[in-house]
Design a protein around this motif. Structure first.
Motif, PDB file in Angstrom:
ATOM      1  N   SER A 263       0.718  -1.133  -0.134  1.00  0.00           N
ATOM      2  CA  SER A 263      -0.005   0.091   0.053  1.00  0.00           C
ATOM      3  C   SER A 263       0.977   1.263  -0.083  1.00  0.00           C
ATOM      4  CB  SER A 263      -0.867   0.104   1.140  1.00  0.00           C
ATOM      5  OG  SER A 263      -1.880  -0.939   1.161  1.00  0.00           O
ATOM      6  N   SER A 264       1.822   1.228  -1.040  1.00  0.00           N
ATOM      7  CA  SER A 264       2.670   2.418  -1.027  1.00  0.00           C
ATOM      8  C   SER A 264       2.992   2.611  -2.666  1.00  0.00           C
ATOM      9  CB  SER A 264       3.815   2.361  -0.190  1.00  0.00           C
ATOM     10  OG  SER A 264       4.843   1.042  -0.861  1.00  0.00           O
ATOM     11  N   GLY A 265       3.774   3.631  -2.782  1.00  0.00           N
ATOM     12  CA  GLY A 265       3.950   4.008  -4.415  1.00  0.00           C
ATOM     13  C   GLY A 265       4.838   5.296  -4.525  1.00  0.00           C
ATOM     14  N   ASP A 266       5.559   5.055  -5.699  1.00  0.00           N
ATOM     15  CA  ASP A 266       6.554   6.055  -6.072  1.00  0.00           C
ATOM     16  C   ASP A 266       5.933   6.688  -7.277  1.00  0.00           C
ATOM     17  OD1 ASP A 266       8.696   5.525  -4.278  1.00  0.00           O
ATOM     18  OD2 ASP A 266       8.862   3.695  -5.429  1.00  0.00           O
ATOM     19  N   GLY A 267       6.040   8.120  -7.190  1.00  0.00           N
ATOM     20  CA  GLY A 267       5.258   8.747  -8.432  1.00  0.00           C
ATOM     21  C   GLY A 267       6.193   9.796  -9.082  1.00  0.00           C
ATOM     22  N   LEU A 268       5.726  10.430 -10.171  1.00  0.00           N
ATOM     23  CA  LEU A 268       6.454  11.510 -10.832  1.00  0.00           C
ATOM     24  C   LEU A 268       5.286  12.439 -11.370  1.00  0.00           C
ATOM     25  CD1 LEU A 268       8.956   9.302 -12.973  1.00  0.00           C
ATOM     26  CD2 LEU A 268       9.296  10.441 -10.862  1.00  0.00           C
ATOM     27  N   VAL A 269       5.450  13.602 -11.227  1.00  0.00           N
ATOM     28  CA  VAL A 269       4.918  14.617 -12.131  1.00  0.00           C
ATOM     29  C   VAL A 269       5.732  15.070 -13.231  1.00  0.00           C
ATOM     30  CG1 VAL A 269       3.985  17.062 -12.086  1.00  0.00           C
ATOM     31  CG2 VAL A 269       4.002  15.643 -10.018  1.00  0.00           C
ATOM     32  N   LEU A 270       5.161  14.867 -14.556  1.00  0.00           N
ATOM     33  CA  LEU A 270       5.714  14.863 -15.818  1.00  0.00           C
ATOM     34  C   LEU A 270       5.568  16.072 -16.657  1.00  0.00           C
ATOM     35  CD1 LEU A 270       5.828  11.224 -16.730  1.00  0.00           C
ATOM     36  CD2 LEU A 270       7.613  12.213 -15.511  1.00  0.00           C
ATOM     37  N   GLY A 271       6.267  16.406 -17.325  1.00  0.00           N
ATOM     38  CA  GLY A 271       5.981  17.622 -18.205  1.00  0.00           C
ATOM     39  C   GLY A 271       6.463  17.110 -19.533  1.00  0.00           C
ATOM     40  N   PHE A 272       5.749  17.854 -20.524  1.00  0.00           N
ATOM     41  CA  PHE A 272       5.969  17.467 -21.815  1.00  0.00           C
ATOM     42  C   PHE A 272       6.146  18.855 -22.661  1.00  0.00           C
ATOM     43  CE2 PHE A 272       5.123  16.199 -26.249  1.00  0.00           C
ATOM     44  CZ  PHE A 272       5.446  14.800 -26.169  1.00  0.00           C
ATOM     45  N   ASP A 273       7.246  18.663 -23.616  1.00  0.00           N
ATOM     46  CA  ASP A 273       7.753  19.805 -24.484  1.00  0.00           C
ATOM     47  C   ASP A 273       6.995  19.990 -25.629  1.00  0.00           C
ATOM     48  OD1 ASP A 273       8.991  22.043 -25.521  1.00  0.00           O
ATOM     49  OD2 ASP A 273      11.070  21.406 -24.650  1.00  0.00           O
ATOM     50  N   PHE A 274       5.884  20.543 -25.709  1.00  0.00           N
ATOM     51  CA  PHE A 274       5.277  20.624 -26.913  1.00  0.00           C
ATOM     52  C   PHE A 274       5.689  21.569 -28.056  1.00  0.00           C
ATOM     53  CE2 PHE A 274       1.519  18.441 -25.438  1.00  0.00           C
ATOM     54  CZ  PHE A 274       1.126  17.467 -26.529  1.00  0.00           C
ATOM     55  N   ASP A 275       6.296  22.788 -27.388  1.00  0.00           N
ATOM     56  CA  ASP A 275       7.079  23.829 -28.069  1.00  0.00           C
ATOM     57  C   ASP A 275       8.264  23.207 -28.913  1.00  0.00           C
ATOM     58  OD1 ASP A 275       5.342  25.606 -27.141  1.00  0.00           O
ATOM     59  OD2 ASP A 275       6.625  26.382 -25.582  1.00  0.00           O
ATOM     60  N   PRO A 306      12.648   8.796 -25.214  1.00  0.00           N
ATOM     61  CA  PRO A 306      11.438   9.775 -24.855  1.00  0.00           C
ATOM     62  C   PRO A 306      11.856  10.914 -23.827  1.00  0.00           C
ATOM     63  CG  PRO A 306      11.475   7.872 -23.264  1.00  0.00           C
ATOM     64  CD  PRO A 306      12.339   7.362 -24.188  1.00  0.00           C
ATOM     65  N   GLU A 307      12.772  10.978 -23.404  1.00  0.00           N
ATOM     66  CA  GLU A 307      13.485  11.996 -22.492  1.00  0.00           C
ATOM     67  C   GLU A 307      13.701  13.282 -23.339  1.00  0.00           C
ATOM     68  OE1 GLU A 307      16.825   9.185 -23.525  1.00  0.00           O
ATOM     69  OE2 GLU A 307      14.807   9.097 -22.603  1.00  0.00           O
ATOM     70  N   ASP A 308      13.547  13.012 -24.769  1.00  0.00           N
ATOM     71  CA  ASP A 308      13.902  14.171 -25.667  1.00  0.00           C
ATOM     72  C   ASP A 308      12.791  15.169 -25.288  1.00  0.00           C
ATOM     73  OD1 ASP A 308      16.065  13.014 -26.626  1.00  0.00           O
ATOM     74  OD2 ASP A 308      15.228  12.456 -28.342  1.00  0.00           O
ATOM     75  N   PHE A 309      11.492  14.724 -24.977  1.00  0.00           N
ATOM     76  CA  PHE A 309      10.443  15.539 -24.785  1.00  0.00           C
ATOM     77  C   PHE A 309       9.700  15.559 -23.688  1.00  0.00           C
ATOM     78  CE2 PHE A 309      10.818  14.445 -29.265  1.00  0.00           C
ATOM     79  CZ  PHE A 309      10.740  15.739 -29.934  1.00  0.00           C
ATOM     80  N   VAL A 310       9.878  14.456 -22.628  1.00  0.00           N
ATOM     81  CA  VAL A 310       9.282  14.303 -21.304  1.00  0.00           C
ATOM     82  C   VAL A 310      10.347  14.480 -20.514  1.00  0.00           C
ATOM     83  CG1 VAL A 310       8.181  12.548 -19.549  1.00  0.00           C
ATOM     84  CG2 VAL A 310       7.827  12.443 -22.267  1.00  0.00           C
ATOM     85  N   SER A 311       9.969  15.396 -19.345  1.00  0.00           N
ATOM     86  CA  SER A 311      10.896  15.457 -18.192  1.00  0.00           C
ATOM     87  C   SER A 311      10.154  15.338 -16.746  1.00  0.00           C
ATOM     88  CB  SER A 311      11.445  16.894 -18.217  1.00  0.00           C
ATOM     89  OG  SER A 311      10.299  17.791 -18.148  1.00  0.00           O
ATOM     90  N   THR A 312      11.061  15.069 -15.926  1.00  0.00           N
ATOM     91  CA  THR A 312      10.380  14.850 -14.556  1.00  0.00           C
ATOM     92  C   THR A 312      10.567  16.317 -13.812  1.00  0.00           C
ATOM     93  OG1 THR A 312      11.173  12.725 -14.011  1.00  0.00           O
ATOM     94  CG2 THR A 312      10.519  13.944 -12.421  1.00  0.00           C
ATOM     95  N   ILE A 313       9.305  16.796 -13.220  1.00  0.00           N
ATOM     96  CA  ILE A 313       8.972  17.862 -12.625  1.00  0.00           C
ATOM     97  C   ILE A 313       9.180  17.756 -11.145  1.00  0.00           C
ATOM     98  CG2 ILE A 313       7.270  19.800 -12.038  1.00  0.00           C
ATOM     99  CD1 ILE A 313       6.163  19.742 -15.042  1.00  0.00           C
ATOM    100  N   LYS A 314       8.509  16.749 -10.648  1.00  0.00           N
ATOM    101  CA  LYS A 314       8.664  16.206  -9.229  1.00  0.00           C
ATOM    102  C   LYS A 314       8.549  14.803  -8.996  1.00  0.00           C
ATOM    103  CE  LYS A 314       6.550  17.291  -4.748  1.00  0.00           C
ATOM    104  NZ  LYS A 314       7.792  18.105  -4.046  1.00  0.00           N
ATOM    105  N   GLU A 315       9.532  14.260  -8.161  1.00  0.00           N
ATOM    106  CA  GLU A 315       9.540  13.080  -7.755  1.00  0.00           C
ATOM    107  C   GLU A 315       8.767  13.141  -6.447  1.00  0.00           C
ATOM    108  OE1 GLU A 315      13.033  10.954  -7.828  1.00  0.00           O
ATOM    109  OE2 GLU A 315      13.778  12.134  -9.487  1.00  0.00           O
ATOM    110  N   PHE A 316       8.044  11.834  -5.826  1.00  0.00           N
ATOM    111  CA  PHE A 316       7.266  11.896  -4.680  1.00  0.00           C
ATOM    112  C   PHE A 316       7.263  10.494  -4.217  1.00  0.00           C
ATOM    113  CE2 PHE A 316       3.952  12.048  -7.543  1.00  0.00           C
ATOM    114  CZ  PHE A 316       2.963  11.133  -7.245  1.00  0.00           C
ATOM    115  N   HIS A 317       6.902  10.090  -2.889  1.00  0.00           N
ATOM    116  CA  HIS A 317       6.777   8.659  -2.361  1.00  0.00           C
ATOM    117  C   HIS A 317       5.254   8.764  -1.593  1.00  0.00           C
ATOM    118  CE1 HIS A 317       7.473   4.707  -1.099  1.00  0.00           C
ATOM    119  NE2 HIS A 317       7.013   5.062   0.380  1.00  0.00           N
ATOM    120  N   LEU A 318       4.767   7.913  -1.890  1.00  0.00           N
ATOM    121  CA  LEU A 318       3.250   7.736  -1.017  1.00  0.00           C
ATOM    122  C   LEU A 318       3.643   6.565  -0.093  1.00  0.00           C
ATOM    123  CD1 LEU A 318       0.832   8.090  -3.994  1.00  0.00           C
ATOM    124  CD2 LEU A 318       1.640   9.873  -2.456  1.00  0.00           C
TER     125      LEU A 318
END
Length: 343
Positions: A263-275, A306-318
């Motif tokens: 009952s735990s998890g690791d998470g990412l808030v991701l960003g995408f570079d559309f520009d 995929p990292e050419d366009f996707v980036s990690t904005i925040k890492e977190f743990h639940l």
């Protein structure tokens, strides 16, 4: 009484035939579409370089389903899910029935739309729609009736496109850079936080903000709202723009690798570079259909990076289920809970 029983038996014998007759009409319509495509595009049954697209099975015409059309297409052309060259597009039952075929060897395609009563086709057209041809002179070429199938056919023909992408297209009903961004976001997540314990781990998505990308995760990861794998939360344009200005990339949502055993998890808030994607696709100079097709191909070609366009904005743990619920609840902005958005 004998006459009555005889009449009932006759009716019972006729009913299956009547039902078969209805199905036979739809089968014939699909067969006519397949025969026309094979004649115009010059391919033989079983050619894996030919793609069949249709919404057959979903439209209902005068009370009749159109599933038999799909049977005919598969049986006559040999295009099947197993060969990864059949795409059955989701459609509302009141939408027109249509068929499309694309020969990747020649770049030629045909498109047909059935008449309202399914007695034939009100549209039957042929054109060369491969990306190399149409993007060579975007000002002179008009997609016309091929606008819908143009990106689908060309992305399907790209060697880096997995069939699961096309399954997501079936759900979404078309390809656009929004769906393609979902493909790369999933690739990034699978690379950064891979599933290591399939019996207990799964991905959960909090689609905040939501856009076309989210239909990809439902198919690729089986994380649907109904199974509590996805929660959708809308952001206003002002909120989205403010976040883009703050992080220099578009916030694309919250992605969690959840472990049911702990009952735990690791998470990412991701960003995408559309520009970046748009700048690589002549977004400022080409017509909309052209730069969107180019952008789809640019994004699919980044499947291995995929990292050419996707980036990690925040890492977190639940640490527990309560912390997960705190992000999912109604009326909650999960980006604020995580400190990504102020307020």
């Amino acid at each position: 009484m004998d006459r009555f029983v005889f009449a009932v038996l006759i009716m019972m014998a006729l009913l299956p035939g009547m039902a078969l007759g209805d199905g036979a009409e739809m089968y014939q319509l699909g067969a006519d579409a397949a025969d026309y495509a094979m004649a115009e595009l010059g391919f033989e049954k079983g050619d894996v370089n030919v793609l069949a697209l249709t919404n057959a099975g979903y439209p209902v015409i005068d009370g009749q389903t159109t599933d038999m059309c799909l049977d005919a297409v598969m049986e006559i052309t040999g295009c099947t899910p197993g060969k990864e060259n059949l795409i059955n597009i989701l459609s509302a039952p009141w939408k027109p029935l249509w068929f499309g075929f694309f020969n990747a060897d020649t770049g030629e395609a045909v498109y047909m739309k059935a008449s309202a009563d399914a007695s034939g086709f009100e549209v039957q057209e042929k054109d060369k729609i491969d990306a190399e041809t149409v993007l060579a002179d975007v000002e002179a070429w008009d997609p016309g009736v091929f606008g819908h199938m143009l990106p689908i056919a060309n992305v399907w023909a790209d060697e880096k496109t997995p069939y699961v992408f096309m399954k997501a297209v079936q759900l979404h009903d078309h390809i656009c850079p929004g769906v393609s961004s979902g493909f790369l976001l999933a690739k990034y997540m699978e690379k950064t936080l891979p599933i290591e314990d399939p019996a207990n781990q799964s991905y959960k998505v909090i689609a905040c903000p939501n856009w076309c990308k989210d239909d990809y995760f439902q198919v690729a990861w089986d994380c649907t709202p109904g199974k509590k794998g996805m929660y959708v939360k809308y952001l206003t344009a002002d909120e989205t723009n403010a976040l883009t200005e703050k992080f220099g990339t578009r916030v694309a949502g919250i992605f969690i690798r959840w472990d049911a055993s702990t009952s735990s998890g690791d998470g990412l808030v991701l960003g995408f570079d559309f520009d970046k994607a748009g700048n690589m696709s002549n977004i400022d100079t080409w017509p909309r259909w052209a730069y969107r097709l180019k952008e789809d191909l640019v994004l699919v070609d980044a499947a291995d990076s995929p990292e050419d366009f996707v980036s990690t904005i925040k890492e977190f743990h639940l640490d527990n289920n309560d912390e997960l619920v705190a992000l999912q609840g109604a009326g909650v902005n999960p980006l604020k809970v995580l400190g990504v958005e102020s307020g």
